[in-house]
Design a protein around this motif. Structure first.
Motif, PDB file in Angstrom:
ATOM      1  N   LEU A 131       0.848  -1.192   0.000  1.00  0.00           N
ATOM      2  CA  LEU A 131       0.000   0.000   0.000  1.00  0.00           C
ATOM      3  C   LEU A 131       0.883   1.242   0.000  1.00  0.00           C
ATOM      4  O   LEU A 131       1.798   1.368   0.822  1.00  0.00           O
ATOM      5  CB  LEU A 131      -0.902   0.012   1.230  1.00  0.00           C
ATOM      6  CG  LEU A 131      -1.847   1.221   1.360  1.00  0.00           C
ATOM      7  CD1 LEU A 131      -2.868   1.226   0.225  1.00  0.00           C
ATOM      8  CD2 LEU A 131      -2.543   1.210   2.716  1.00  0.00           C
TER       9      LEU A 131
ATOM     10  N   GLU B  38       4.388   4.484   4.510  1.00  0.00           N
ATOM     11  CA  GLU B  38       3.787   5.610   5.216  1.00  0.00           C
ATOM     12  C   GLU B  38       4.640   6.869   5.043  1.00  0.00           C
ATOM     13  O   GLU B  38       5.864   6.807   5.066  1.00  0.00           O
ATOM     14  CB  GLU B  38       3.703   5.296   6.708  1.00  0.00           C
ATOM     15  CG  GLU B  38       2.307   5.127   7.254  1.00  0.00           C
ATOM     16  CD  GLU B  38       1.506   6.406   7.291  1.00  0.00           C
ATOM     17  OE1 GLU B  38       2.080   7.496   7.259  1.00  0.00           O
ATOM     18  OE2 GLU B  38       0.271   6.315   7.361  1.00  0.00           O
TER      19      GLU B  38
ATOM     20  N   THR C  85       7.741   4.048   7.734  1.00  0.00           N
ATOM     21  CA  THR C  85       7.434   5.467   7.555  1.00  0.00           C
ATOM     22  C   THR C  85       8.703   6.295   7.389  1.00  0.00           C
ATOM     23  O   THR C  85       9.726   6.020   8.011  1.00  0.00           O
ATOM     24  CB  THR C  85       6.613   6.000   8.746  1.00  0.00           C
ATOM     25  OG1 THR C  85       6.321   7.384   8.530  1.00  0.00           O
ATOM     26  CG2 THR C  85       7.367   5.838  10.062  1.00  0.00           C
TER      27      THR C  85
ATOM     28  N   VAL D  60       3.256  -1.420   4.119  1.00  0.00           N
ATOM     29  CA  VAL D  60       2.588  -0.137   3.918  1.00  0.00           C
ATOM     30  C   VAL D  60       3.651   0.954   3.926  1.00  0.00           C
ATOM     31  O   VAL D  60       4.406   1.085   4.898  1.00  0.00           O
ATOM     32  CB  VAL D  60       1.551   0.151   5.016  1.00  0.00           C
ATOM     33  CG1 VAL D  60       0.895   1.519   4.785  1.00  0.00           C
ATOM     34  CG2 VAL D  60       0.492  -0.948   5.064  1.00  0.00           C
TER      35      VAL D  60
ATOM     36  N   PRO E 247      -2.167  -5.615   2.461  1.00  0.00           N
ATOM     37  CA  PRO E 247      -0.765  -5.242   2.207  1.00  0.00           C
ATOM     38  C   PRO E 247       0.199  -5.793   3.246  1.00  0.00           C
ATOM     39  O   PRO E 247       0.004  -5.602   4.446  1.00  0.00           O
ATOM     40  CB  PRO E 247      -0.790  -3.710   2.237  1.00  0.00           C
ATOM     41  CG  PRO E 247      -2.026  -3.354   2.990  1.00  0.00           C
ATOM     42  CD  PRO E 247      -3.013  -4.436   2.719  1.00  0.00           C
TER      43      PRO E 247
ATOM     44  N   VAL F 272       4.549  -1.586   8.661  1.00  0.00           N
ATOM     45  CA  VAL F 272       4.298  -0.203   8.279  1.00  0.00           C
ATOM     46  C   VAL F 272       5.637   0.522   8.388  1.00  0.00           C
ATOM     47  O   VAL F 272       6.212   0.609   9.476  1.00  0.00           O
ATOM     48  CB  VAL F 272       3.258   0.471   9.197  1.00  0.00           C
ATOM     49  CG1 VAL F 272       3.095   1.944   8.820  1.00  0.00           C
ATOM     50  CG2 VAL F 272       1.926  -0.257   9.135  1.00  0.00           C
TER      51      VAL F 272
ATOM     52  N   SER G 248      -3.143   2.909   8.395  1.00  0.00           N
ATOM     53  CA  SER G 248      -2.025   2.105   7.904  1.00  0.00           C
ATOM     54  C   SER G 248      -1.814   0.874   8.763  1.00  0.00           C
ATOM     55  O   SER G 248      -1.653  -0.248   8.259  1.00  0.00           O
ATOM     56  CB  SER G 248      -0.739   2.943   7.875  1.00  0.00           C
ATOM     57  OG  SER G 248      -0.790   3.912   6.865  1.00  0.00           O
TER      58      SER G 248
ATOM     59  N   CYS H 285      -2.752  -3.073   7.488  1.00  0.00           N
ATOM     60  CA  CYS H 285      -1.554  -3.889   7.263  1.00  0.00           C
ATOM     61  C   CYS H 285      -1.854  -5.340   7.633  1.00  0.00           C
ATOM     62  O   CYS H 285      -2.526  -5.622   8.629  1.00  0.00           O
ATOM     63  CB  CYS H 285      -0.409  -3.341   8.115  1.00  0.00           C
ATOM     64  SG  CYS H 285       1.162  -4.201   7.893  1.00  0.00           S
TER      65      CYS H 285
ATOM     66  N   THR I 248      -3.041   9.391   8.497  1.00  0.00           N
ATOM     67  CA  THR I 248      -3.158   8.045   7.930  1.00  0.00           C
ATOM     68  C   THR I 248      -2.596   6.921   8.793  1.00  0.00           C
ATOM     69  O   THR I 248      -2.912   5.755   8.550  1.00  0.00           O
ATOM     70  CB  THR I 248      -2.443   7.988   6.567  1.00  0.00           C
ATOM     71  OG1 THR I 248      -1.069   8.376   6.742  1.00  0.00           O
ATOM     72  CG2 THR I 248      -3.110   8.915   5.561  1.00  0.00           C
TER      73      THR I 248
ATOM     74  N   ILE J  57      -9.643  -2.328  -0.302  1.00  0.00           N
ATOM     75  CA  ILE J  57      -8.348  -2.938  -0.623  1.00  0.00           C
ATOM     76  C   ILE J  57      -8.527  -4.388  -1.043  1.00  0.00           C
ATOM     77  O   ILE J  57      -8.031  -4.812  -2.102  1.00  0.00           O
ATOM     78  CB  ILE J  57      -7.389  -2.840   0.577  1.00  0.00           C
ATOM     79  CG1 ILE J  57      -6.995  -1.388   0.849  1.00  0.00           C
ATOM     80  CG2 ILE J  57      -6.126  -3.686   0.331  1.00  0.00           C
ATOM     81  CD1 ILE J  57      -6.151  -1.200   2.096  1.00  0.00           C
TER      82      ILE J  57
ATOM     83  N   TRP K  13       0.851   5.422  -0.016  1.00  0.00           N
ATOM     84  CA  TRP K  13       0.134   6.684   0.122  1.00  0.00           C
ATOM     85  C   TRP K  13       0.723   7.707  -0.851  1.00  0.00           C
ATOM     86  O   TRP K  13       1.926   7.777  -1.037  1.00  0.00           O
ATOM     87  CB  TRP K  13       0.231   7.204   1.553  1.00  0.00           C
ATOM     88  CG  TRP K  13      -0.456   6.315   2.549  1.00  0.00           C
ATOM     89  CD1 TRP K  13       0.132   5.379   3.343  1.00  0.00           C
ATOM     90  CD2 TRP K  13      -1.855   6.271   2.834  1.00  0.00           C
ATOM     91  NE1 TRP K  13      -0.812   4.746   4.118  1.00  0.00           N
ATOM     92  CE2 TRP K  13      -2.045   5.274   3.829  1.00  0.00           C
ATOM     93  CE3 TRP K  13      -2.959   6.977   2.359  1.00  0.00           C
ATOM     94  CZ2 TRP K  13      -3.297   4.977   4.348  1.00  0.00           C
ATOM     95  CZ3 TRP K  13      -4.212   6.674   2.881  1.00  0.00           C
ATOM     96  CH2 TRP K  13      -4.373   5.687   3.859  1.00  0.00           C
TER      97      TRP K  13
END
Length: 244
Positions: free
Chosen positions: A48, A141, A163, A139, A136, A161, A151, A155, A147, A127, A50
């Motif tokens: 995923l 981020e 970031t 993710v 996902p 996740v 997220s 997930c 978000t 999704i 963003w």
């Protein structure tokens, strides 16, 4: 003026404008996707992303596809939906949902927790509808405050996740139950090292990854380009010509 280790060969297949725009976003995403084992993109993985139409997103789409994964991106307009679809991504328009933002104090109590989750669940269902039932594993981020709760929620179990920013704010809230009960991982990532940059550059030189140049403007028009970024109307990357 710069250290030797900071210099890389310019890909001969690129113009100078194209060569100016891919390293920052490309190397950042490359590290996020391939440098945090065991959460590296594998064939069949859903990722995923963003902001799919931006500099980071357009690099991520290409890198995920190169690895055999399925990129699913979140955008903010129908124009960007068509653009990301043309790059080979599955697309979600975030304006179809209204649960964005940090979780508020008291919103995860027994009598209130379904208010946010029922809205976030609609996003999750979108999704799985696009991916054939898969969530996902990774993710990407960077919006942060608006978000992060979503997220972590969408997930997959034992997913990650990762970031690299907080463009909508630095208050990253989430329901910690999804972190420990489903054994998920939150990973911070910042740009890349020299090895990562060289590896990404080689992919560009080999033609496996292509810079996405939205436009080239003069230094005098820099305020206009910045306004487009602020208004979130640009796609890909913008190059600025200085001195000519």
């Amino acid at each position: 003026k710069v250290k030797e280790m900071q210099c890389l060969s310019k890909p001969k297949n690129l113009s100078w404008d194209e060569a100016a725009v891919y390293m920052l976003s490309g190397a950042t995403v490359y590290r996020m996707l391939f440098k945090y084992p065991p959460h590296t993109v594998q064939p069949g993985d859903v990722v995923l992303i963003w902001g799919g139409a931006g500099g980071l997103g357009t690099m991520a789409i290409q890198l995920v596809k190169m690895a055999g994964g399925t990129p699913i991106v979140v955008v903010s307009s129908s124009e960007k939906e068509h653009y990301c679809s043309s790059l080979g991504a599955l697309v979600i328009n975030r304006k179809e949902f209204n649960h964005w933002g940090a979780l508020m104090h008291g919103s995860l109590m027994p009598d209130t927790q379904e208010i946010w989750r029922s809205q976030a669940k609609l996003f999750l269902k979108k999704i799985v509808a696009l991916t054939g039932g898969r969530l996902p594993r990774i993710v990407l981020e960077h919006p942060g405050e608006s978000t992060m709760p979503t997220s972590l929620y969408v997930c997959d179990k034992e997913g990650m996740v990762v970031t690299c920013a907080g463009t909508t704010g630095y208050l990253a809230t989430f329901d910690v139950r999804y972190l420990w009960l489903q054994r998920k991982r939150i990973q911070g990532s910042h740009y890349a090292n020299a090895e990562d940059c060289n590896e990404l550059n080689q992919l560009v030189m080999d033609g496996k990854i292509k810079p996405v140049l939205y436009e080239t403007v003069s230094l005098e028009d820099l305020p206009i380009a910045l306004q487009k970024m602020y208004d979130n109307t640009h796609q890909g990357n913008t190059a600025i010509r200085i001195g000519y």
